[in-house]
Design an enzyme around this catalytic site. Structure first.
Site, PDB file in Angstrom:
ATOM      1  N   GLU A  50       3.777   8.435  -1.227  1.00  0.00           N
ATOM      2  CA  GLU A  50       4.615   7.561  -0.415  1.00  0.00           C
ATOM      3  C   GLU A  50       4.570   8.011   1.045  1.00  0.00           C
ATOM      4  O   GLU A  50       3.996   9.055   1.363  1.00  0.00           O
ATOM      5  CB  GLU A  50       6.060   7.610  -0.933  1.00  0.00           C
ATOM      6  CG  GLU A  50       6.179   7.142  -2.366  1.00  0.00           C
ATOM      7  CD  GLU A  50       7.556   7.332  -2.966  1.00  0.00           C
ATOM      8  OE1 GLU A  50       7.765   6.853  -4.090  1.00  0.00           O
ATOM      9  OE2 GLU A  50       8.428   7.977  -2.320  1.00  0.00           O
ATOM     10  N   GLU A  61      -2.467   5.235 -10.063  1.00  0.00           N
ATOM     11  CA  GLU A  61      -3.610   4.577 -10.687  1.00  0.00           C
ATOM     12  C   GLU A  61      -4.663   4.230  -9.644  1.00  0.00           C
ATOM     13  O   GLU A  61      -5.858   4.438  -9.859  1.00  0.00           O
ATOM     14  CB  GLU A  61      -3.166   3.286 -11.401  1.00  0.00           C
ATOM     15  CG  GLU A  61      -2.113   3.501 -12.465  1.00  0.00           C
ATOM     16  CD  GLU A  61      -0.685   3.349 -11.947  1.00  0.00           C
ATOM     17  OE1 GLU A  61       0.168   2.880 -12.717  1.00  0.00           O
ATOM     18  OE2 GLU A  61      -0.413   3.707 -10.784  1.00  0.00           O
ATOM     19  N   CYS A  94       2.254  -1.270 -11.732  1.00  0.00           N
ATOM     20  CA  CYS A  94       2.706  -2.411 -10.938  1.00  0.00           C
ATOM     21  C   CYS A  94       1.658  -3.516 -11.017  1.00  0.00           C
ATOM     22  O   CYS A  94       0.538  -3.310 -11.501  1.00  0.00           O
ATOM     23  CB  CYS A  94       2.955  -1.983  -9.487  1.00  0.00           C
ATOM     24  SG  CYS A  94       1.447  -1.629  -8.544  1.00  0.00           S
TER      25      CYS A  94
END
Length: 135
Positions: A50, A61, A94
């Protein structure tokens, strides 16, 4: 990171958990590690990273896939995802990562999610992203 001729799912789980320990998740406190085995039997791992422009950042991923591509790999045999705040929670990729995994998947690609207590949930890519977009 290594040749996969003797590699099993536990090796991928261990690599995903190790990568998770290095996740840079100071904004969400949700740490994710991922490890994949490519078409050549090589293992690649990644963690989420982040930054202050949160939620911008990169997913575990995506980082594992980028490492595979940078090394010359072309498809994913198996990918393991381990995530959670403090303890492991079942962490599904996601939407963006589902498409990224799909881009390098074959019909035989397995997606393995780590669950609490060391259990796993494994399924084919089509179950992760049904009716996916292809060019």
């Amino acid at each position: 990171l290594g040749q996969g001729h003797d590699m099993d799912e536990q090796d991928l789980i261990d690599a995903a958990l190790a990568a998770r320990q290095n996740a840079y998740a100071k904004y969400s406190n949700y740490r994710v590690g991922s490890a994949l085995l490519d078409d050549r039997g090589k293992l690649f791992a990644g963690c989420n990273v982040e930054n202050a422009a949160y939620p911008e950042g990169t997913c575990a991923e995506a980082n594992a896939i980028a490492a595979m591509i940078a090394d010359g790999g072309s498809s994913i045999q198996t990918i393991v995802i381990a995530g959670g705040h403090d303890d492991i929670e079942e962490c599904t990729p996601c939407g963006g990562c589902r498409q990224k995994i799909n881009e390098f998947a074959t019909p035989e690609t397995r997606v393995v999610l780590l669950r609490p207590g060391g259990h796993t949930h494994s399924f084919p890519i089509d179950e992760l992203l049904p009716r996916s977009f292809h060019l």
